[in-house]
Design a protein around this motif. Structure first.
Motif, mmCIF file in Angstrom:
data_model
loop_
_atom_site.group_PDB
_atom_site.id
_atom_site.type_symbol
_atom_site.label_atom_id
_atom_site.label_comp_id
_atom_site.label_asym_id
_atom_site.label_seq_id
_atom_site.Cartn_x
_atom_site.Cartn_y
_atom_site.Cartn_z
ATOM 1 N N GLY A 113 0.901 -1.327 0.158
ATOM 2 C CA GLY A 113 0.168 0.002 -0.035
ATOM 3 C C GLY A 113 0.867 1.472 -0.098
ATOM 4 N N ASN A 114 2.057 1.214 0.676
ATOM 5 C CA ASN A 114 2.796 2.434 0.916
ATOM 6 C C ASN A 114 3.848 2.501 -0.467
ATOM 7 N N ILE A 115 3.939 1.604 -1.286
ATOM 8 C CA ILE A 115 5.032 1.687 -2.092
ATOM 9 C C ILE A 115 4.813 2.984 -3.076
ATOM 10 N N GLY A 116 3.353 3.205 -3.276
ATOM 11 C CA GLY A 116 3.118 4.326 -4.129
ATOM 12 C C GLY A 116 3.671 5.654 -3.914
ATOM 13 N N VAL A 125 -0.347 2.559 -14.619
ATOM 14 C CA VAL A 125 -0.540 1.324 -13.480
ATOM 15 C C VAL A 125 -1.220 0.135 -13.823
ATOM 16 N N ALA A 126 -0.741 -1.042 -14.159
ATOM 17 C CA ALA A 126 -1.592 -2.067 -14.640
ATOM 18 C C ALA A 126 -1.777 -2.930 -13.385
ATOM 19 N N ILE A 127 -3.183 -3.284 -12.979
ATOM 20 C CA ILE A 127 -3.525 -4.138 -11.923
ATOM 21 C C ILE A 127 -4.423 -5.374 -12.666
ATOM 22 N N ASP A 137 -7.231 0.014 -4.406
ATOM 23 C CA ASP A 137 -7.699 1.170 -3.590
ATOM 24 C C ASP A 137 -6.544 2.093 -3.282
ATOM 25 N N THR A 138 -5.373 1.459 -3.007
ATOM 26 C CA THR A 138 -4.388 2.630 -2.694
ATOM 27 C C THR A 138 -4.049 3.510 -3.902
ATOM 28 N N ASN A 139 -4.092 2.809 -5.073
ATOM 29 C CA ASN A 139 -3.791 3.562 -6.355
ATOM 30 C C ASN A 139 -5.067 4.472 -6.413
ATOM 31 N N ILE A 140 -6.057 4.143 -6.289
ATOM 32 C CA ILE A 140 -7.258 5.265 -6.369
ATOM 33 C C ILE A 140 -7.101 6.186 -5.214
ATOM 34 N N MET A 141 -6.663 5.923 -4.137
ATOM 35 C CA MET A 141 -6.475 6.778 -3.011
ATOM 36 C C MET A 141 -5.418 7.963 -3.501
ATOM 37 N N ARG A 142 -4.501 7.511 -4.337
ATOM 38 C CA ARG A 142 -3.524 8.397 -4.831
ATOM 39 C C ARG A 142 -3.938 9.231 -5.970
#
Ligand code: MLT
Length: 402
Positions: A113-116, A125-127, A137-142
């Motif tokens: 989660g923190n690596i972003g 970013v591919a998921i 979720d953590t990419n949407i947060m960013r």
């Protein structure tokens, strides 16, 4: 008035496993007599191995003596643990990772989660879809729900393995053995991703939290088994699922020094120094007691005990596989993974299946659609309960007239 991070409004109202916990709680309150069997969240049930406990007791005693008390530790983790990780998880397997490329953390959920924090916002970013919800979720947060987040469909047609993208991707999250589908990539399949990343200057974020469950020899235990991966991949490992640390919290992240990224000015920089900067600023290290417990996992007795625990859970996976085969349901995984990914019978959607399995069999699982839209119509069971409860759940499913 102060403003919020608007991106949070684009997330589902609650985290998948919190939603499930609430629904199970409601059911349990209205049906106090129901003997509910939990095969939902991937949380372990066996107690900590004896060698881990002994090491922790000893460390607790050390904390009570002036000469052996430990305050703040190194943010990257104590040398005694980083040495063991580098030696036993990597060098002994012919992979050249040095202790200072290892960052001890408090769980792969935090680390992935923190690596972003250290990655630019313009990256594509591919998921995979379905996926462990933390990556998305953590990419949407960013970034918010952005066109820079690309979903790689994993369906029955492609064996739940993402296809190499035709468009340029900067960052790719891969988790193998996979959560939630339980599928694995062979060395050859993972090599295609490493080659793609090296050709395109991409970064692979490789979550190997379920490495201990691998049984097949052609399945890599680390992405660094693949040539060139040290120039394109960060690997995340956890003590949660193999050694029962879900409640203790300990993990590690490998950031090779050879891994370089580009700044906007076009300079190439080692990403290792950025992660080091991030961790030393925002993290004060995993507790000494917990790192001593993790060190014990690498003792010969610890390794034996952890091996036995993993074998115990894999026996459960086998029981579930046998039961579902008898039932005639289609399923995947459970051979190199504690997760079994089943196709809901009769075309039921994931949440209908969740509700009916809970109400009619008193079994909790995880609806596939919670991991992404491609998970609709699928359902995840875990092998982390006891033999007795797993056997009972399998019997209930076998008898179920749905
Ligand atoms: C899961 O059930 O997917 C896992 O428990 C999630 C996690 O490890 O955080």
């Amino acid at each position: 008035m102060f403003q919020i991070n608007e991106n949070y409004l684009q997330l589902n109202e609650s985290y998948l496993f919190s939603t499930i916990a609430r629904r199970v709680e409601n059911f349990s309150t209205s049906h106090p007599e129901a003997d509910i069997i939990r095969l939902g969240i991937g949380d372990v049930t066996l107690p900590l191995p004896p060698s881990v406990l002994r090491a922790m007791h000893h460390a607790v005693d050390e904390m009570g003596v002036k000469e052996t008390f430990h305050g703040y530790g190194p943010e990257q983790g104590y040398g005694f643990l980083r040495e063991k990780i580098a030696g036993i998880d990597f060098r002994r397997r012919g992979i050249d990772i040095s202790p200072d490329e290892i960052f001890v953390g408090d769980g792969s959920k935090s680390d992935t989660g923190n690596i972003g924090d250290i990655l630019g916002e313009d990256n594509v970013v591919a998921i995979t879809d379905p996926v462990y919800p933390v990556y998305l979720d953590t990419n949407i947060m960013r970034l918010g729900k952005s066109s820079r987040i690309v979903l790689l469909s994993c369906s029955e047609e492609n064996g739940f393995l993402p296809e190499i993208p035709s468009q340029p991707i900067d960052i790719i999250y891969l988790c193998y053995p996979n959560n939630p589908t339980g599928t694995v990539m062979t060395r050859q399949q993972l090599k295609q991703w490493v080659d793609y990343a090296l050709e395109n200057g991409s970064l692979i974020l490789f979550d190997a939290a379920y490495e201990a469950f691998i049984r097949d020899n052609d399945v890599p235990r680390s992405i660094y088994e693949i040539e060139g991966a040290k120039e394109c991949a960060i690997e995340f490992r956890s003590f949660s699922k193999n050694a029962g640390f879900t409640g203790l919290r300990c993990s590690y992240t490998v950031v090779p020094k050879a891994l370089r990224a580009r700044s906007v000015d076009g300079d190439e920089l080692p990403i290792h120094s950025l992660w080091n900067r991030r961790q030393s600023t925002k993290f004060n290290g995993t507790p000494y007691i917990v790192q001593k417990a993790a060190e014990a996992v690498y003792s010969s007795q610890g390794r034996q005990e952890v091996g036995d625990m993993v074998a115990y859970y894999m026996r459960n996976a086998e029981m579930i596989r046998e039961g579902l085969t008898e039932k005639g349901w289609i399923f995947f995984g459970g051979e190199n993974s504690p997760y079994i990914w089943l196709k809901c019978p009769d075309g039921m959607d994931s949440w209908t299946f969740f509700d009916r399995l809970l109400e009619e069999c008193h079994i909790v699982g995880t609806p596939g659609v919670g991991f992404g839209s491609e998970g609709e119509g699928y359902f995840r069971l875990t092998a982390f309960n006891s033999h007795e409860k797993t056997a009972e759940a399998v019997e209930r499913i076998k008898k179920w007239e749905y």
